[in-house]
Structure formats: structure tokens, C-alpha cells
Design a protein around this motif. Structure first.
Motif, PDB file in Angstrom:
ATOM      1  N   LYS A  21       0.846  -1.185   0.000  1.00 40.31           N
ATOM      2  CA  LYS A  21       0.000   0.000   0.000  1.00 40.31           C
ATOM      3  C   LYS A  21       0.881   1.235   0.000  1.00 40.31           C
ATOM      4  O   LYS A  21       2.053   1.173   0.328  1.00 40.31           O
ATOM      5  N   GLN A  44      -4.641   9.792   0.637  1.00 40.21           N
ATOM      6  CA  GLN A  44      -5.410   8.578   0.447  1.00 40.21           C
ATOM      7  C   GLN A  44      -4.462   7.389   0.487  1.00 40.21           C
ATOM      8  O   GLN A  44      -3.321   7.491   0.032  1.00 40.21           O
ATOM      9  N   VAL A 104      -3.662   3.838  -1.046  1.00 36.31           N
ATOM     10  CA  VAL A 104      -3.993   3.060  -2.239  1.00 36.31           C
ATOM     11  C   VAL A 104      -3.174   1.778  -2.247  1.00 36.31           C
ATOM     12  O   VAL A 104      -2.089   1.711  -1.684  1.00 36.31           O
TER      13      VAL A 104
END
Length: 131
Positions: free
Chosen positions: A40, A77, A79
Motif C-alpha cells: 500500500k 489517500q 492506495v
């Protein structure tokens, strides 16, 4: 009038970003041997480009106007890149990349904490009357 013209708020958001990035890097390193684990990352640029691509609905033209959107949205964010695989077991964690990003993030976090400490020291000096 906001104290330090919003600098403290900006530094706080930056510290939150660096903390989230550090958490994700630690999670990636902890799962380095987990089969099919996909690394991630915490991204800011994607959120910025998505915001720029979306239509602007309202605009505040004066600081005394009531804000249109009072939601607290994150400027970053997390991801997952599921398109890559570095290990034979389907894992996509690259230990060299993660360690490099960890070192870079630690330097960034330390610079932010030094900056916010300087702001608070300035405030403390002003409250003491300059002594």
C-alpha cells in the motif's frame, strides 16, 4: 484572524500525512512474507488531481463568508497497487523501496516537528513579553 495565518493547521495536516505514511510503510514491512499481500502507499497527488478534475460547485470570495463545505476531508489517500508482484508468492513489497521511503518520511516528519516547535516557541516568547 487566525493565529499564524493557518500555518499550525497546515503543519497538523502534514504531520497527519506523515503519520499515515509511516503506518502504511510499517504495515508493508510487517507483511513482507505474507503470500499475495499487495503493498500500500499513501498518496497526495492523486487526491489533488481528482479534486481538480471535479467541478467546483461553490466559491468563498471573502474570509467572513460562511463556508460552503464544512466537511473535514483528508488530503491524502491510501492506495493498493495490485498490478505488481516482486516475490514468487504474489507479494508486492519491495524492502529496499520501503526502507528508502521510511527514511525519507522520517526526515520529513522531523522537519515538520521542528517547524511546529518553532511556531509554539514564538508564541511562548510573545506570551512572556519577549523574554
Amino acid at each position: 484572524m487566525s493565529l499564524f495565518s493557518g500555518t499550525i493547521h497546515t503543519l497538523e495536516n502534514s504531520l497527519n500525512y506523515a503519520t499515515a505514511k509511516n503506518r502504511v510503510i510499517a504495515q508493508n514491512l510487517a507483511n513482507i512474507d505474507t503470500p499475495n499481500y499487495k503493498a500500500k502507499d499513501v498518496v497526495f497527488k492523486k487526491v489533488l488531481s481528482d479534486a481538480l478534475d471535479s467541478p467546483l460547485q461553490a466559491r468563498q470570495t471573502n474570509s467572513k463568508h460562511i463556508p460552503f463545505n464544512q466537511e473535514s476531508t483528508s488530503v491524502y489517500q491510501t492506495v493498493t497497487n495490485s498490478a505488481t508482484s516482486y516475490n514468487h508468492n504474489g507479494n508486492s513489497v519491495d524492502v529496499d523501496k520501503e526502507m528508502s521511503e521510511l527514511a525519507e518520511n522520517q526526515i520529513y516528519y522531523q522537519a515538520l516537528t521542528d517547524r511546529i516547535n518553532g511556531k509554539f516557541n514564538s508564541l511562548q516568547t510573545a506570551l512572556r513579553g519577549g523574554s
